[in-house]
Design a protein around this motif. Structure first.
Motif, short mmCIF file in Angstrom:
data_model
loop_
_atom_site.label_atom_id
_atom_site.label_comp_id
_atom_site.label_asym_id
_atom_site.label_seq_id
_atom_site.Cartn_x
_atom_site.Cartn_y
_atom_site.Cartn_z
N THR A 32 0.82 -1.22 0.00
CA THR A 32 0.00 0.00 0.00
C THR A 32 0.85 1.26 0.00
OG1 THR A 32 -0.11 -0.03 2.42
CG2 THR A 32 -1.89 -1.15 1.22
N THR A 33 2.16 1.11 0.21
CA THR A 33 3.02 2.29 0.33
C THR A 33 4.23 2.29 -0.59
OG1 THR A 33 4.23 1.22 2.14
CG2 THR A 33 2.38 2.67 2.75
N TYR A 34 4.73 1.11 -0.97
CA TYR A 34 5.96 1.03 -1.77
C TYR A 34 5.65 0.51 -3.17
CZ TYR A 34 10.82 0.12 -3.05
OH TYR A 34 12.04 0.13 -3.68
N ASP A 35 6.30 1.09 -4.16
CA ASP A 35 6.09 0.68 -5.55
C ASP A 35 6.93 -0.56 -5.85
OD1 ASP A 35 5.73 0.40 -8.24
OD2 ASP A 35 6.19 2.47 -8.76
N LEU A 36 6.33 -1.72 -5.72
CA LEU A 36 7.05 -2.97 -5.93
C LEU A 36 7.38 -3.24 -7.40
CD1 LEU A 36 5.07 -5.34 -3.52
CD2 LEU A 36 7.38 -4.43 -3.18
N THR A 37 6.69 -2.57 -8.31
CA THR A 37 6.87 -2.87 -9.73
C THR A 37 8.11 -2.20 -10.33
OG1 THR A 37 5.54 -1.01 -10.59
CG2 THR A 37 4.37 -3.05 -9.99
N HIS A 38 8.70 -1.24 -9.61
CA HIS A 38 9.88 -0.54 -10.11
C HIS A 38 11.08 -0.84 -9.22
CE1 HIS A 38 8.12 1.93 -13.28
NE2 HIS A 38 7.09 2.15 -12.49
N THR A 39 12.25 -0.89 -9.83
CA THR A 39 13.47 -1.06 -9.05
C THR A 39 13.81 0.24 -8.33
OG1 THR A 39 14.94 -0.35 -10.84
CG2 THR A 39 14.38 -2.70 -10.75
N LEU A 40 14.61 0.10 -7.30
CA LEU A 40 15.09 1.28 -6.57
C LEU A 40 15.87 2.19 -7.50
CD1 LEU A 40 15.22 2.57 -3.73
CD2 LEU A 40 17.34 1.30 -3.37
N GLN A 41 16.59 1.60 -8.45
CA GLN A 41 17.35 2.39 -9.42
C GLN A 41 16.42 3.28 -10.24
OE1 GLN A 41 19.94 -0.03 -11.84
NE2 GLN A 41 20.72 -1.19 -10.10
N ARG A 42 15.33 2.71 -10.73
CA ARG A 42 14.40 3.51 -11.54
C ARG A 42 13.72 4.57 -10.68
NH1 ARG A 42 13.23 -1.56 -14.04
NH2 ARG A 42 11.33 -1.89 -12.85
N LEU A 43 13.33 4.19 -9.48
CA LEU A 43 12.63 5.15 -8.61
C LEU A 43 13.52 6.33 -8.23
CD1 LEU A 43 10.72 2.70 -6.24
CD2 LEU A 43 9.74 4.12 -8.05
N SER A 44 14.83 6.09 -8.13
CA SER A 44 15.74 7.17 -7.75
C SER A 44 15.98 8.16 -8.88
CB SER A 44 17.08 6.60 -7.28
OG SER A 44 17.75 5.95 -8.35
N ASN A 45 15.56 7.80 -10.09
CA ASN A 45 15.75 8.67 -11.25
C ASN A 45 14.43 9.21 -11.80
OD1 ASN A 45 18.66 8.60 -11.62
ND2 ASN A 45 18.40 6.44 -12.13
N THR A 46 13.43 9.29 -10.95
CA THR A 46 12.13 9.79 -11.39
C THR A 46 11.90 11.20 -10.88
OG1 THR A 46 11.08 8.75 -9.46
CG2 THR A 46 11.10 7.49 -11.52
N SER A 47 10.93 11.86 -11.48
CA SER A 47 10.62 13.25 -11.14
C SER A 47 9.71 13.30 -9.91
CB SER A 47 9.92 13.92 -12.32
OG SER A 47 8.66 13.31 -12.54
#
Length: 204
Positions: A32-47
């Motif tokens: 309910t809180t963490y985006d499991l579908t994206h890697t931490l790498q991708r999430l760190s490079n998002t707007s």
């Protein structure tokens, strides 16, 4: 249930049995809180705008196994907080210690819902370049406030081939003689490079 007809009651039992069957299958996860579908790498490079989006809106569709059920809800922002993407794969988290240094070790394997299937029955790629039984595996280490992410992917050999089971221990692979292998191969690796960057390819 008193207002239901006999046929509706039977249908209800059937649907409940289907739901129970799916819920009893191992390997389905949601948060309910963490985006499991994206890697931490991708999430760190998002707007910041991406981070403000609901989990449903920003989910990587390759790993959303209930996507067809959520499709109609995607146009209703007021229910997005109830519409959670479901991941199929494996997740484990451990607190570890090496030489007195304590850290959290997390492993997330995301199985693609495109061209999934049982071994031997689903091989190769499809016309869009999706490799059979594609899995993205991410190792995350959380130490002293810092996080590191290492990502690997695996999938079937990205050409058009099959390997139908028979009485032999290892059925011979059948490579398509009419498909455009280079086109499918190119589509697969174009997508890989866009998503993951430079590739190191290993044949296991």
């Amino acid at each position: 249930m008193l207002h239901l007809t006999d046929i509706q009651l039977q249908d209800n039992k059937t649907f409940l049995a289907m739901l129970n069957h799916v819920l009893n299958v191992d390997g389905f996860y949601f948060s309910t809180t963490y985006d499991l579908t994206h890697t931490l790498q991708r999430l760190s490079n998002t707007s910041p705008e991406f981070q403000e989006m609901s989990l449903l809106e920003r989910a990587d569709q390759r790993f959303v196994w209930n996507g067809h059920l959520l499709r109609e809800l995607s146009a209703q922002p007021e229910v997005h907080r109830f519409a959670l993407p479901v991941l199929h794969g494996f997740i484990t988290m451990h607190s570890c210690s090496i030489n007195g240094k304590y850290f959290d070790w997390i492993l997330i394997s995301r199985r693609s819902c495109f061209r999934a299937g049982v071994r031997y029955y689903v091989r190769g790629i499809d016309s869009e370049g999706h490799a059979a039984n594609f899995v993205e595996t991410e190792q995350i280490v959380h130490y002293n406030g810092s996080k590191a992410s290492f990502v690997q992917t695996r999938g079937s050999i990205p050409v058009f081939w099959s390997q139908r089971p028979n009485l032999k221990y290892k059925p011979l692979p059948q490579i398509s003689k009419v498909a455009n292998h280079m086109d499918g191969f190119q589509r697969h690796f174009d997508s890989q490079v866009i998503i993951y960057g430079k590739q190191v390819i290993i044949n296991l």
